[in-house]
Scaffold this motif. Structure first.
Motif, PDB file in Angstrom:
ATOM      1  N   VAL A 224      29.137  -8.885  33.967  1.00  0.00           N
ATOM      2  CA  VAL A 224      28.813  -7.652  33.245  1.00  0.00           C
ATOM      3  C   VAL A 224      27.395  -7.228  33.624  1.00  0.00           C
ATOM      4  O   VAL A 224      26.487  -8.065  33.642  1.00  0.00           O
ATOM      5  CB  VAL A 224      28.923  -7.879  31.719  1.00  0.00           C
ATOM      6  CG1 VAL A 224      28.458  -6.644  30.959  1.00  0.00           C
ATOM      7  CG2 VAL A 224      30.348  -8.217  31.341  1.00  0.00           C
ATOM      8  N   PRO A 225      27.156  -5.951  33.933  1.00  0.00           N
ATOM      9  CA  PRO A 225      25.801  -5.515  34.316  1.00  0.00           C
ATOM     10  C   PRO A 225      24.846  -5.466  33.121  1.00  0.00           C
ATOM     11  O   PRO A 225      25.261  -5.565  31.969  1.00  0.00           O
ATOM     12  CB  PRO A 225      26.041  -4.107  34.880  1.00  0.00           C
ATOM     13  CG  PRO A 225      27.276  -3.634  34.193  1.00  0.00           C
ATOM     14  CD  PRO A 225      28.139  -4.872  34.016  1.00  0.00           C
ATOM     15  N   SER A 226      23.555  -5.311  33.451  1.00  0.00           N
ATOM     16  CA  SER A 226      22.489  -5.186  32.431  1.00  0.00           C
ATOM     17  C   SER A 226      22.494  -6.376  31.468  1.00  0.00           C
ATOM     18  O   SER A 226      22.475  -6.211  30.244  1.00  0.00           O
ATOM     19  CB  SER A 226      22.638  -3.869  31.656  1.00  0.00           C
ATOM     20  OG  SER A 226      22.621  -2.764  32.525  1.00  0.00           O
ATOM     21  N   ILE A 227      22.481  -7.591  32.029  1.00  0.00           N
ATOM     22  CA  ILE A 227      22.555  -8.803  31.224  1.00  0.00           C
ATOM     23  C   ILE A 227      21.373  -8.929  30.263  1.00  0.00           C
ATOM     24  O   ILE A 227      21.540  -9.260  29.084  1.00  0.00           O
ATOM     25  CB  ILE A 227      22.614 -10.060  32.129  1.00  0.00           C
ATOM     26  CG1 ILE A 227      23.944 -10.107  32.886  1.00  0.00           C
ATOM     27  CG2 ILE A 227      22.450 -11.331  31.297  1.00  0.00           C
ATOM     28  CD1 ILE A 227      25.127 -10.349  32.008  1.00  0.00           C
ATOM     29  N   MET A 228      20.160  -8.634  30.744  1.00  0.00           N
ATOM     30  CA  MET A 228      18.968  -8.790  29.911  1.00  0.00           C
ATOM     31  C   MET A 228      18.996  -7.838  28.721  1.00  0.00           C
ATOM     32  O   MET A 228      18.620  -8.202  27.606  1.00  0.00           O
ATOM     33  CB  MET A 228      17.704  -8.558  30.741  1.00  0.00           C
ATOM     34  CG  MET A 228      17.482  -9.584  31.842  1.00  0.00           C
ATOM     35  SD  MET A 228      17.291 -11.255  31.178  1.00  0.00           S
ATOM     36  CE  MET A 228      15.778 -11.073  30.259  1.00  0.00           C
ATOM     37  N   VAL A 229      19.426  -6.610  28.955  1.00  0.00           N
ATOM     38  CA  VAL A 229      19.519  -5.630  27.867  1.00  0.00           C
ATOM     39  C   VAL A 229      20.553  -6.080  26.846  1.00  0.00           C
ATOM     40  O   VAL A 229      20.327  -6.013  25.629  1.00  0.00           O
ATOM     41  CB  VAL A 229      19.879  -4.240  28.418  1.00  0.00           C
ATOM     42  CG1 VAL A 229      20.068  -3.247  27.275  1.00  0.00           C
ATOM     43  CG2 VAL A 229      18.791  -3.743  29.356  1.00  0.00           C
ATOM     44  N   MET A 230      21.706  -6.539  27.331  1.00  0.00           N
ATOM     45  CA  MET A 230      22.750  -7.016  26.436  1.00  0.00           C
ATOM     46  C   MET A 230      22.281  -8.240  25.642  1.00  0.00           C
ATOM     47  O   MET A 230      22.592  -8.382  24.461  1.00  0.00           O
ATOM     48  CB  MET A 230      24.005  -7.376  27.239  1.00  0.00           C
ATOM     49  CG  MET A 230      24.708  -6.195  27.897  1.00  0.00           C
ATOM     50  SD  MET A 230      25.339  -4.976  26.709  1.00  0.00           S
ATOM     51  CE  MET A 230      24.112  -3.670  26.884  1.00  0.00           C
ATOM     52  N   ALA A 231      21.508  -9.121  26.300  1.00  0.00           N
ATOM     53  CA  ALA A 231      20.992 -10.316  25.621  1.00  0.00           C
ATOM     54  C   ALA A 231      20.057  -9.929  24.477  1.00  0.00           C
ATOM     55  O   ALA A 231      20.133 -10.486  23.368  1.00  0.00           O
ATOM     56  CB  ALA A 231      20.262 -11.214  26.616  1.00  0.00           C
ATOM     57  N   LEU A 232      19.165  -8.957  24.745  1.00  0.00           N
ATOM     58  CA  LEU A 232      18.246  -8.497  23.703  1.00  0.00           C
ATOM     59  C   LEU A 232      19.011  -7.880  22.547  1.00  0.00           C
ATOM     60  O   LEU A 232      18.712  -8.147  21.363  1.00  0.00           O
ATOM     61  CB  LEU A 232      17.268  -7.477  24.297  1.00  0.00           C
ATOM     62  CG  LEU A 232      16.250  -6.863  23.336  1.00  0.00           C
ATOM     63  CD1 LEU A 232      15.337  -7.936  22.769  1.00  0.00           C
ATOM     64  CD2 LEU A 232      15.430  -5.776  24.030  1.00  0.00           C
ATOM     65  N   LEU A 233      20.015  -7.074  22.860  1.00  0.00           N
ATOM     66  CA  LEU A 233      20.829  -6.428  21.825  1.00  0.00           C
ATOM     67  C   LEU A 233      21.594  -7.464  21.000  1.00  0.00           C
ATOM     68  O   LEU A 233      21.637  -7.383  19.764  1.00  0.00           O
ATOM     69  CB  LEU A 233      21.793  -5.451  22.480  1.00  0.00           C
ATOM     70  CG  LEU A 233      22.659  -4.593  21.550  1.00  0.00           C
ATOM     71  CD1 LEU A 233      21.773  -3.650  20.754  1.00  0.00           C
ATOM     72  CD2 LEU A 233      23.689  -3.814  22.343  1.00  0.00           C
ATOM     73  N   ILE A 234      22.174  -8.454  21.676  1.00  0.00           N
ATOM     74  CA  ILE A 234      22.941  -9.496  20.986  1.00  0.00           C
ATOM     75  C   ILE A 234      22.037 -10.307  20.064  1.00  0.00           C
ATOM     76  O   ILE A 234      22.415 -10.642  18.932  1.00  0.00           O
ATOM     77  CB  ILE A 234      23.636 -10.411  22.016  1.00  0.00           C
ATOM     78  CG1 ILE A 234      24.751  -9.651  22.729  1.00  0.00           C
ATOM     79  CG2 ILE A 234      24.208 -11.658  21.341  1.00  0.00           C
ATOM     80  CD1 ILE A 234      25.276 -10.359  23.953  1.00  0.00           C
ATOM     81  N   PHE A 235      20.827 -10.622  20.524  1.00  0.00           N
ATOM     82  CA  PHE A 235      19.903 -11.416  19.708  1.00  0.00           C
ATOM     83  C   PHE A 235      19.470 -10.653  18.459  1.00  0.00           C
ATOM     84  O   PHE A 235      19.460 -11.197  17.357  1.00  0.00           O
ATOM     85  CB  PHE A 235      18.678 -11.813  20.522  1.00  0.00           C
ATOM     86  CG  PHE A 235      17.665 -12.606  19.743  1.00  0.00           C
ATOM     87  CD1 PHE A 235      17.877 -13.958  19.492  1.00  0.00           C
ATOM     88  CD2 PHE A 235      16.522 -12.010  19.239  1.00  0.00           C
ATOM     89  CE1 PHE A 235      16.954 -14.689  18.758  1.00  0.00           C
ATOM     90  CE2 PHE A 235      15.599 -12.728  18.509  1.00  0.00           C
ATOM     91  CZ  PHE A 235      15.815 -14.084  18.271  1.00  0.00           C
ATOM     92  N   ILE A 236      19.117  -9.371  18.632  1.00  0.00           N
ATOM     93  CA  ILE A 236      18.671  -8.570  17.486  1.00  0.00           C
ATOM     94  C   ILE A 236      19.795  -8.413  16.464  1.00  0.00           C
ATOM     95  O   ILE A 236      19.594  -8.617  15.260  1.00  0.00           O
ATOM     96  CB  ILE A 236      18.159  -7.199  17.954  1.00  0.00           C
ATOM     97  CG1 ILE A 236      16.882  -7.366  18.786  1.00  0.00           C
ATOM     98  CG2 ILE A 236      17.892  -6.280  16.762  1.00  0.00           C
ATOM     99  CD1 ILE A 236      16.381  -6.083  19.411  1.00  0.00           C
ATOM    100  N   LEU A 237      20.986  -8.063  16.940  1.00  0.00           N
ATOM    101  CA  LEU A 237      22.121  -7.897  16.031  1.00  0.00           C
ATOM    102  C   LEU A 237      22.577  -9.233  15.463  1.00  0.00           C
ATOM    103  O   LEU A 237      23.188  -9.289  14.393  1.00  0.00           O
ATOM    104  CB  LEU A 237      23.285  -7.222  16.759  1.00  0.00           C
ATOM    105  CG  LEU A 237      23.047  -5.758  17.171  1.00  0.00           C
ATOM    106  CD1 LEU A 237      24.219  -5.228  17.977  1.00  0.00           C
ATOM    107  CD2 LEU A 237      22.812  -4.884  15.944  1.00  0.00           C
ATOM    108  N   GLY A 238      22.265 -10.325  16.165  1.00  0.00           N
ATOM    109  CA  GLY A 238      22.624 -11.649  15.667  1.00  0.00           C
ATOM    110  C   GLY A 238      21.889 -12.039  14.400  1.00  0.00           C
ATOM    111  O   GLY A 238      22.307 -12.972  13.699  1.00  0.00           O
ATOM    112  N   LEU A 239      20.810 -11.328  14.077  1.00  0.00           N
ATOM    113  CA  LEU A 239      20.078 -11.594  12.839  1.00  0.00           C
ATOM    114  C   LEU A 239      20.831 -11.070  11.616  1.00  0.00           C
ATOM    115  O   LEU A 239      20.483 -11.417  10.490  1.00  0.00           O
ATOM    116  CB  LEU A 239      18.682 -10.963  12.897  1.00  0.00           C
ATOM    117  CG  LEU A 239      17.768 -11.488  14.012  1.00  0.00           C
ATOM    118  CD1 LEU A 239      16.449 -10.751  13.998  1.00  0.00           C
ATOM    119  CD2 LEU A 239      17.543 -12.988  13.862  1.00  0.00           C
TER     120      LEU A 239
END
Length: 350
Positions: A224-239
């Protein structure tokens, strides 16, 4: 008169008065509530981390606090220096991926094309340039306000953590005042809520971090492209407990479908389902041991209601508030590890 005195001597009535007193203080400082909550969260994490560092390294507590904040600042600085350029680069790719997604749905594309044709963008900008400029300035002001609140909270949490022993000693003086029972109830209620809030935040940070690592590994394998952006989004929403996983599924689905079509999107869904099952049945129960844990339905209901009442903060502190209320009512115990030093001293005096 005697009945009134007897009423005020009841433990539950005294606890209710202490709770009203705390709520009154919070109402008075309602404009500063974001700074207060951030300071409590940062202070809790700093004090607990510094205590563990002291146990592991045997260095003095003050140096442990200093070391914790230095490490956090170094990690933040390295993230801005090395990761931010990658994030900006990958963010630039996302609009193209979204357009690919839209083009696969002719009805949506047709609606957007008609809307764009009916909109004279140059005329709107010319007519409303003052409004747009004011809106931009308001946005900049809002962002700077948020950053200043975070910076002030970090500073206050540092002062609180490094002087924690003296603050505890100062707090014991209230138990030697003319109203020791009242202040004991205030202490019990406030410390219970802080411990519940801190425990929930601590667990959610750990879960979000582990989930993000697993998702990054899985998304890399799926390509999946834009891995770093997706990682940041997943971490923030993971809260956000439980609901964060479902919310993150929307952008993940769009990006994966645009880049990898239906096959990629189904693979992402399967990945999210596996990680969610791992979180629900293994990670969450183990990390939440001796802490607050609510049924899934109650968690969803709490998040929806608290977001409506408190805005964005309701997504984070909604669960601790409900758990605190349940603790007061005796429905559910407070987290294990509640400070006993002041309570023990009070019992010894009694």
């Amino acid at each position: 008169m005697n009945d009134l005195k007897a009423l005020f001597k009841r433990v539950d009535v005294q606890k209710l008065i202490a709770l009203i007193f705390i709520l009154a203080i919070l109402y008075v400082i309602k404009d500063l509530i974001s700074i207060v909550l951030l300071t409590i969260i940062f202070s809790y994490l700093a004090i607990k981390s510094a205590t563990k560092i002291k146990q592991w390294t045997k260095i003095p507590y003050g140096f442990s606090v200093l070391l914790f904040f230095i490490v956090c600042l170094v990690v933040l600085g390295m993230s801005i220096t090395f990761i931010m350029p990658t994030l900006i680069e990958q963010f630039a790719v996302i609009p193209d991926e979204v357009m690919k997604f839209i083009q696969n749905f002719p009805d949506v594309k047709k609606y957007l094309d008609e809307t764009y044709q009916n909109l004279d963008l140059l005329t709107e900008v010319t007519k409303n340039w003052q409004t747009l400029l004011a809106s931009g300035l308001d946005t900049i002001t809002a962002i700077s306000g948020v950053l200043s609140k975070i910076a002030l909270s970090i500073f206050l949490s540092f002062i609180c953590a490094i002087s924690w022993t003296k603050l505890q000693k100062f707090g014991t003086k209230f138990l030697n005042s003319e109203y020791p029972v009242f202040f004991k109830h205030v202490y019990d209620l406030s410390s219970t809520f802080i411990l519940i809030l801190g425990s929930v935040i601590e667990v959610q940070l750990t879960i979000a971090f582990i989930n993000t690592i697993l998702m990054v590994i899985g998304l890399s394998l799926i390509k999946v492209p834009s891995i770093m952006v997706m990682a940041l989004l997943i971490f923030i929403l993971g809260l956000i407990p439980i609901a964060g996983v479902i919310i993150s599924l929307i952008p993940l689905s769009i990006i994966s479908f645009a880049a990898l079509s239906w096959t990629g999107m189904f693979e992402v869904w399967a990945l999210v389902a596996v990680i969610h099952l791992f979180e629900s049945y293994f990670l969450h129960p183990r990390l939440m041991a001796n802490r607050t844990e609510l049924p899934i339905f109650l968690t969803f209901a709490t998040i929806i209601v608290m977001e409506h009442l408190l805005g964005a903060w309701g997504l984070i502190i909604g669960i601790p508030i409900v758990a605190f209320i349940l603790s007061i009512l005796g429905v559910q115990d407070a987290p294990v590890g509640k400070p006993k030093d002041i309570n023990a001293k009070q019992k010894a005096q009694d």
